[in-house]
Scaffold this motif. Structure first.
Motif, mmCIF file in Angstrom:
data_model
loop_
_atom_site.group_PDB
_atom_site.id
_atom_site.type_symbol
_atom_site.label_atom_id
_atom_site.label_comp_id
_atom_site.label_asym_id
_atom_site.label_seq_id
_atom_site.Cartn_x
_atom_site.Cartn_y
_atom_site.Cartn_z
ATOM 1 N N PRO A 1 0.818 -1.226 0.000
ATOM 2 C CA PRO A 1 0.000 0.000 0.000
ATOM 3 C C PRO A 1 0.847 1.270 0.000
ATOM 4 O O PRO A 1 0.919 1.996 0.985
ATOM 5 N N VAL A 2 1.525 1.504 -1.129
ATOM 6 C CA VAL A 2 2.362 2.701 -1.270
ATOM 7 C C VAL A 2 1.453 3.921 -1.403
ATOM 8 O O VAL A 2 0.450 3.891 -2.117
ATOM 9 N N GLU A 3 1.812 4.997 -0.744
ATOM 10 C CA GLU A 3 1.035 6.231 -0.868
ATOM 11 C C GLU A 3 1.389 6.893 -2.196
ATOM 12 O O GLU A 3 2.475 7.430 -2.376
ATOM 13 N N MET A 4 0.467 6.823 -3.152
ATOM 14 C CA MET A 4 0.704 7.395 -4.467
ATOM 15 C C MET A 4 -0.625 7.657 -5.146
ATOM 16 O O MET A 4 -1.654 7.076 -4.777
ATOM 17 N N GLY A 5 -0.617 8.529 -6.100
ATOM 18 C CA GLY A 5 -1.826 8.801 -6.857
ATOM 19 C C GLY A 5 -1.964 7.820 -8.009
ATOM 20 O O GLY A 5 -0.981 7.500 -8.688
ATOM 21 N N TYR A 6 -3.175 7.335 -8.218
ATOM 22 C CA TYR A 6 -3.472 6.448 -9.341
ATOM 23 C C TYR A 6 -4.303 7.228 -10.352
ATOM 24 O O TYR A 6 -5.387 7.713 -10.037
ATOM 25 N N VAL A 7 -3.775 7.339 -11.555
ATOM 26 C CA VAL A 7 -4.474 8.049 -12.626
ATOM 27 C C VAL A 7 -4.741 7.049 -13.749
ATOM 28 O O VAL A 7 -3.802 6.471 -14.301
ATOM 29 N N GLY A 8 -6.010 6.831 -14.040
ATOM 30 C CA GLY A 8 -6.378 5.898 -15.089
ATOM 31 C C GLY A 8 -6.985 6.615 -16.281
ATOM 32 O O GLY A 8 -7.882 7.446 -16.114
ATOM 33 N N ILE A 9 -6.491 6.319 -17.463
ATOM 34 C CA ILE A 9 -7.041 6.895 -18.693
ATOM 35 C C ILE A 9 -7.637 5.765 -19.524
ATOM 36 O O ILE A 9 -6.960 4.784 -19.832
ATOM 37 N N ASP A 10 -8.903 5.893 -19.846
ATOM 38 C CA ASP A 10 -9.574 4.909 -20.685
ATOM 39 C C ASP A 10 -10.722 5.617 -21.402
ATOM 40 O O ASP A 10 -11.424 6.437 -20.795
ATOM 41 N N CYS A 11 -10.899 5.296 -22.675
ATOM 42 C CA CYS A 11 -11.952 5.967 -23.438
ATOM 43 C C CYS A 11 -13.343 5.541 -22.991
ATOM 44 O O CYS A 11 -14.322 6.236 -23.271
ATOM 45 N N ALA A 12 -13.466 4.425 -22.276
ATOM 46 C CA ALA A 12 -14.775 3.906 -21.866
ATOM 47 C C ALA A 12 -15.093 4.288 -20.424
ATOM 48 O O ALA A 12 -14.355 3.935 -19.500
ATOM 49 N N LYS A 13 -16.190 4.995 -20.224
ATOM 50 C CA LYS A 13 -16.604 5.367 -18.874
ATOM 51 C C LYS A 13 -16.919 4.134 -18.034
ATOM 52 O O LYS A 13 -16.655 4.109 -16.820
ATOM 53 N N SER A 14 -17.478 3.094 -18.659
ATOM 54 C CA SER A 14 -17.808 1.883 -17.901
ATOM 55 C C SER A 14 -16.559 1.264 -17.288
ATOM 56 O O SER A 14 -16.598 0.741 -16.166
ATOM 57 N N MET A 15 -15.440 1.327 -17.992
ATOM 58 C CA MET A 15 -14.193 0.789 -17.461
ATOM 59 C C MET A 15 -13.640 1.664 -16.342
ATOM 60 O O MET A 15 -13.149 1.164 -15.331
ATOM 61 N N LEU A 16 -13.717 2.964 -16.507
ATOM 62 C CA LEU A 16 -13.251 3.861 -15.441
ATOM 63 C C LEU A 16 -14.079 3.679 -14.175
ATOM 64 O O LEU A 16 -13.539 3.688 -13.063
ATOM 65 N N ASP A 17 -15.389 3.519 -14.340
ATOM 66 C CA ASP A 17 -16.250 3.279 -13.181
ATOM 67 C C ASP A 17 -15.850 1.986 -12.472
ATOM 68 O O ASP A 17 -15.785 1.931 -11.235
ATOM 69 N N LYS A 18 -15.573 0.945 -13.259
ATOM 70 C CA LYS A 18 -15.188 -0.335 -12.652
ATOM 71 C C LYS A 18 -13.830 -0.228 -11.978
ATOM 72 O O LYS A 18 -13.614 -0.801 -10.900
ATOM 73 N N ALA A 19 -12.912 0.503 -12.584
ATOM 74 C CA ALA A 19 -11.603 0.704 -11.964
ATOM 75 C C ALA A 19 -11.741 1.404 -10.620
ATOM 76 O O ALA A 19 -11.087 1.025 -9.638
ATOM 77 N N GLY A 20 -12.605 2.412 -10.558
ATOM 78 C CA GLY A 20 -12.838 3.099 -9.291
ATOM 79 C C GLY A 20 -13.393 2.166 -8.234
ATOM 80 O O GLY A 20 -12.977 2.214 -7.063
ATOM 81 N N GLU A 21 -14.320 1.299 -8.625
ATOM 82 C CA GLU A 21 -14.899 0.323 -7.692
ATOM 83 C C GLU A 21 -13.841 -0.655 -7.196
ATOM 84 O O GLU A 21 -13.775 -0.964 -5.995
ATOM 85 N N MET A 22 -13.027 -1.146 -8.117
ATOM 86 C CA MET A 22 -12.014 -2.138 -7.742
ATOM 87 C C MET A 22 -10.970 -1.544 -6.798
ATOM 88 O O MET A 22 -10.568 -2.181 -5.812
ATOM 89 N N LEU A 23 -10.527 -0.325 -7.064
ATOM 90 C CA LEU A 23 -9.512 0.293 -6.208
ATOM 91 C C LEU A 23 -10.091 0.684 -4.858
ATOM 92 O O LEU A 23 -9.407 0.611 -3.836
ATOM 93 N N ALA A 24 -11.361 1.087 -4.829
ATOM 94 C CA ALA A 24 -12.010 1.370 -3.542
ATOM 95 C C ALA A 24 -12.093 0.104 -2.698
ATOM 96 O O ALA A 24 -11.850 0.134 -1.478
ATOM 97 N N ALA A 25 -12.420 -1.017 -3.341
ATOM 98 C CA ALA A 25 -12.469 -2.288 -2.629
ATOM 99 C C ALA A 25 -11.079 -2.696 -2.151
ATOM 100 O O ALA A 25 -10.929 -3.266 -1.063
#
Length: 285
Positions: free
Chosen positions: A130-154
């Motif tokens: 659990p390194v303290e760092m910012g995660y920036v995700g770029i993806d053209c699909a909003k559905s993928m960005l939403d899922k990435a947010g859910e996965m990282l929150a979990a």
């Protein structure tokens, strides 16, 4: 040796991917139907091996329809494990360089180009903690960005990702240029590109612009680029174009092949296999 999840990472995958598929009324485990679709149809027609448009749904005259978010879920169910372990294997292979970057003073950024559901960020957290760092995700699909947010929150709840580490998602590469002008102190950046260059719609010049903006930023003290892709020659064609255009801007060893086996469950009998190519480019050290 087989690669395998930590118990915490398996919990993330089970709760965020397996359970939603299991609990869907259209899923029939006996007939191997997931959200109403057979696996082969999911792979070849619904998600098209990851190359479909995840911002539109999919309809089939026999099997029904799924929404964009359900397509992203099916992608996770069918493809995420193999890509997770490919990324984990690559990060372990390059750990000496990455460990050095993480040991630097200042802020840390993990910039994932074509991030999908956050697969590489999760593998990075699995390898380096659990390194303290910012995660920036770029993806053209909003559905993928939403899922990435859910996965990282979990993953934060499982203490795989530091609670103080934000996730910022963007559907355009413009955010990287804004990042390069917005740092307030020394920053080290890991750029990840897993299967990005296999995209038929990718504009290589935009990737060059992102990397050069960060390389030319005086606040960026270290900048590395991790490449992961299929060993198929066609899949890597745009990557070779990228390297030609960036000639003289980086150092690094040659691209290598890697074959891995991974356990689909902790200590379970089922294993998967995958072959991929990897390379690490150092743009600033």
């Amino acid at each position: 040796m087989d690669l395998q999840w930590s118990s915490a990472m398996q919990q993330v995958y089970f709760k965020q991917v397996v359970l939603p598929v299991m609990n869907d009324a259209r899923t029939d485990w006996e007939s191997e139907s997931r959200l109403g679709f057979p696996f082969k149809v999911i792979r070849d027609e619904v998600i098209r091996k990851g190359l479909c448009d995840f911002d539109v749904g999919h309809s089939h005259p026999t099997y029904g329809s799924v929404t964009p978010s359900e397509k992203a879920l099916l992608y996770c169910f069918c493809s995420m494990r193999a890509h997770f372990f490919e990324a984990l294997s690559a990060f372990r292979h390059f750990h000496t360089v990455i460990d050095g970057l993480l040991a630097c003073n200042g802020d840390k950024i993990f910039l994932d180009l074509g991030c999908g559901p956050g697969t590489a960020a999760l593998a990075f957290a699995e390898q380096f903690g659990p390194v303290e760092m910012g995660y920036v995700g770029i993806d053209c699909a909003k559905s993928m960005l939403d899922k990435a947010g859910e996965m990282l929150a979990a993953a934060k709840l499982q203490k795989l990702v530091a609670m103080s580490s934000p996730f910022i998602g963007s559907q355009t590469f413009d955010i990287a240029g804004r990042m390069a002008t917005g740092f307030s102190k020394a920053t080290s950046v890991v750029i990840n590109a897993s299967y990005l260059f296999a995209s038929h719609s990718l504009d290589v010049s935009k990737i060059c612009d992102v990397v050069l903006a960060l390389k030319n930023c005086t606040d960026v003290q270290q900048l590395i680029f991790v490449y992961i892709n299929s060993p198929n020659t066609l899949a890597g064609k745009k990557y070779e174009t990228f390297k030609r255009r960036m000639h003289g801007q980086f150092t690094g060893d040659d691209q290598t092949w890697a074959s891995i086996t991974f356990r689909k469950k902790i200590a379970g009998p089922d294993v998967g296999t995958s072959t991929y190519v990897r390379q690490l480019l150092v743009f600033k050290e």
